[in-house]
Design a protein around this motif. Structure first.
Motif, short mmCIF file in Angstrom:
data_model
loop_
_atom_site.label_atom_id
_atom_site.label_comp_id
_atom_site.label_asym_id
_atom_site.label_seq_id
_atom_site.Cartn_x
_atom_site.Cartn_y
_atom_site.Cartn_z
N GLU A 32 0.82 -1.21 0.00
CA GLU A 32 0.00 0.00 0.00
C GLU A 32 0.85 1.27 0.00
O GLU A 32 0.40 2.32 -0.45
CB GLU A 32 -0.93 -0.01 1.21
CG GLU A 32 -1.98 -1.12 1.15
CD GLU A 32 -2.62 -1.40 2.49
OE1 GLU A 32 -3.64 -2.11 2.52
OE2 GLU A 32 -2.09 -0.93 3.52
N SER A 33 2.08 1.16 0.49
CA SER A 33 2.94 2.34 0.59
C SER A 33 3.79 2.56 -0.67
O SER A 33 4.12 3.70 -0.99
CB SER A 33 3.88 2.21 1.79
OG SER A 33 3.15 2.10 2.99
N TYR A 34 4.15 1.48 -1.34
CA TYR A 34 5.12 1.61 -2.44
C TYR A 34 4.62 0.98 -3.74
O TYR A 34 5.41 0.57 -4.58
CB TYR A 34 6.45 0.98 -2.04
CG TYR A 34 7.03 1.58 -0.79
CD1 TYR A 34 7.65 2.83 -0.83
CD2 TYR A 34 6.93 0.93 0.43
CE1 TYR A 34 8.16 3.40 0.32
CE2 TYR A 34 7.44 1.49 1.59
CZ TYR A 34 8.05 2.72 1.53
OH TYR A 34 8.56 3.29 2.67
N LEU A 35 3.31 0.90 -3.92
CA LEU A 35 2.75 0.33 -5.14
C LEU A 35 3.03 1.23 -6.34
O LEU A 35 2.88 2.44 -6.28
CB LEU A 35 1.23 0.17 -4.97
CG LEU A 35 0.45 -0.35 -6.18
CD1 LEU A 35 0.81 -1.80 -6.45
CD2 LEU A 35 -1.05 -0.20 -5.95
N ASN A 36 3.47 0.62 -7.43
CA ASN A 36 3.64 1.33 -8.70
C ASN A 36 3.51 0.29 -9.82
O ASN A 36 4.50 -0.31 -10.24
CB ASN A 36 4.99 2.04 -8.76
CG ASN A 36 5.08 2.94 -9.99
OD1 ASN A 36 4.11 3.12 -10.71
ND2 ASN A 36 6.26 3.50 -10.22
N LEU A 37 2.28 0.08 -10.28
CA LEU A 37 2.00 -1.04 -11.16
C LEU A 37 1.15 -0.60 -12.35
O LEU A 37 0.02 -0.13 -12.17
CB LEU A 37 1.27 -2.14 -10.39
CG LEU A 37 0.93 -3.42 -11.14
CD1 LEU A 37 2.20 -4.16 -11.52
CD2 LEU A 37 0.03 -4.30 -10.27
N PRO A 38 1.68 -0.73 -13.59
CA PRO A 38 0.86 -0.44 -14.78
C PRO A 38 -0.08 -1.61 -15.06
O PRO A 38 0.35 -2.77 -15.08
CB PRO A 38 1.89 -0.26 -15.89
CG PRO A 38 3.08 -1.07 -15.44
CD PRO A 38 3.07 -1.04 -13.93
N ILE A 39 -1.35 -1.32 -15.28
CA ILE A 39 -2.36 -2.35 -15.52
C ILE A 39 -2.94 -2.15 -16.92
O ILE A 39 -3.50 -1.08 -17.21
CB ILE A 39 -3.47 -2.29 -14.46
CG1 ILE A 39 -2.86 -2.47 -13.06
CG2 ILE A 39 -4.54 -3.34 -14.72
CD1 ILE A 39 -3.84 -2.24 -11.93
N GLN A 40 -2.82 -3.17 -17.75
CA GLN A 40 -3.34 -3.08 -19.11
C GLN A 40 -4.86 -3.13 -19.08
O GLN A 40 -5.46 -3.98 -18.41
CB GLN A 40 -2.80 -4.21 -19.97
CG GLN A 40 -3.25 -4.14 -21.43
CD GLN A 40 -2.60 -5.19 -22.30
OE1 GLN A 40 -1.71 -5.90 -21.85
NE2 GLN A 40 -3.05 -5.29 -23.54
N LEU A 41 -5.50 -2.24 -19.82
CA LEU A 41 -6.95 -2.19 -19.92
C LEU A 41 -7.43 -3.09 -21.05
O LEU A 41 -6.64 -3.61 -21.85
CB LEU A 41 -7.42 -0.75 -20.11
CG LEU A 41 -7.00 0.24 -19.01
CD1 LEU A 41 -7.52 1.63 -19.32
CD2 LEU A 41 -7.49 -0.22 -17.65
N GLN A 42 -8.75 -3.26 -21.13
CA GLN A 42 -9.31 -4.13 -22.16
C GLN A 42 -9.04 -3.61 -23.56
O GLN A 42 -8.83 -4.38 -24.50
CB GLN A 42 -10.82 -4.31 -21.93
CG GLN A 42 -11.15 -5.12 -20.68
CD GLN A 42 -12.64 -5.29 -20.48
OE1 GLN A 42 -13.43 -4.48 -20.98
NE2 GLN A 42 -13.04 -6.32 -19.76
#
Length: 201
Positions: free
Chosen positions: A64-74
Motif C-alpha cells: 500500500e505504501s510503495y505500489l507502482n503497477l501499470p495495468i493493461q486495460l481491455q
C-alpha cells in the motif's frame, strides 16, 4: 511507550498507557493510548468489574505504501497506473486505519469449582484503506506533463491512475461474550463460551 498504574485501597486499580510511533511512510508520529479501571467487589474480592478504552492503528503495508503497477486495460494500447504516490496530487499521503475500542466485563470467582465471565464491547473503526476509484487523465494533466502519456516501459498510453485511499465510511462493531469454566474434578477442566458480533456501517 509509557505506562502507569495506581492501586487504591487494594480494591481499585487504574492503569494508563500511551505510545507514539513515528511512521516513515506517513512522515508523522501516530499516537495511541489505553486506559483501564478494575474494581474488586465483596469482602473476598473474588468478583471484579473491568472497564477499558483504547485506541490503535494499522499503518499502510509495504504494498500500500510503495505500489507502482501499470495495468493493461481491455482496450489495446491503454493502461491504468496504480501507484501509491500520485503525480497528479503530490501532497496526497495515505493515512493509517484507526480503531477506538471500549470494553466492560464482569468476572465471578466466588466458587472454588467454577468461574464465569461476561463482557460487552464496542469498536469504532475508521479510515479503512481501500483501492481508490480510477482517476481519469484530463487535458489539463496532459498540458501539465502528467497523466496522459506513453509509458516507455510498456509502450501503452496512460489514460487513468489508481492506487489506495482512506475510506470515509465508519464501521461500528458491537459484541459480547459469555464464558464459564468448571474444574471440580482434579485433572479435568471444562470450558465453554459463546460470543456474538454485530457490525453496522
Amino acid at each position: 511507550f509509557l505506562q502507569e498504574s495506581l492501586n487504591i485501597a487494594n480494591r481499585f486499580t487504574i492503569i494508563g498507557s500511551g505510545r507514539a510511533d513515528y511512521v516513515p511512510a506517513l512522515e508523522k508520529i501516530v499516537p495511541s493510548a489505553r486506559g483501564t479501571i478494575i474494581a474488586k467487589l465483596g469482602s473476598a474480592k473474588r468478583q471484579a468489574i473491568k472497564a477499558s478504552v483504547a485506541t490503535a492503528f494499522r499503518t499502510p503495508t509495504f504494498l500500500e505504501s510503495y505500489l507502482n503497477l501499470p495495468i493493461q486495460l481491455q482496450l489495446s494500447g491503454l493502461e491504468l497506473v496504480s501507484s501509491s504516490k500520485r503525480d497528479d496530487d503530490p501532497n496526497f499521503k495515505l493515512g493509517a486505519e484507526n480503531i477506538l475500542a471500549t470494553e466492560l466485563s464482569y468476572l465471578n470467582q466466588l466458587s472454588d469449582n467454577y468461574q464465569f465471565e461476561i463482557s460487552a464491547y464496542y469498536h469504532r473503526i475508521s479510515d479503512f484503506i481501500v483501492l481508490a476509484p480510477p482517476r481519469l487523465s484530463s487535458l489539463s494533466d496532459l498540458a501539465a506533463g502528467i497523466g496522459a502519456s506513453v509509458n516507455p516501459e510498456t509502450g501503452r498510453y496512460r489514460v487513468a491512475a489508481g492506487g489506495w485511499s482512506n475510506q470515509c465510511l465508519v464501521q461500528n462493531v458491537f459484541g459480547g461474550e459469555v464464558g464459564a469454566r468448571y474444574y471440580a474434578v482434579e485433572g479435568l477442566d471444562i470450558f465453554a463460551n459463546y460470543a456474538i458480533n454485530y457490525g453496522l456501517n
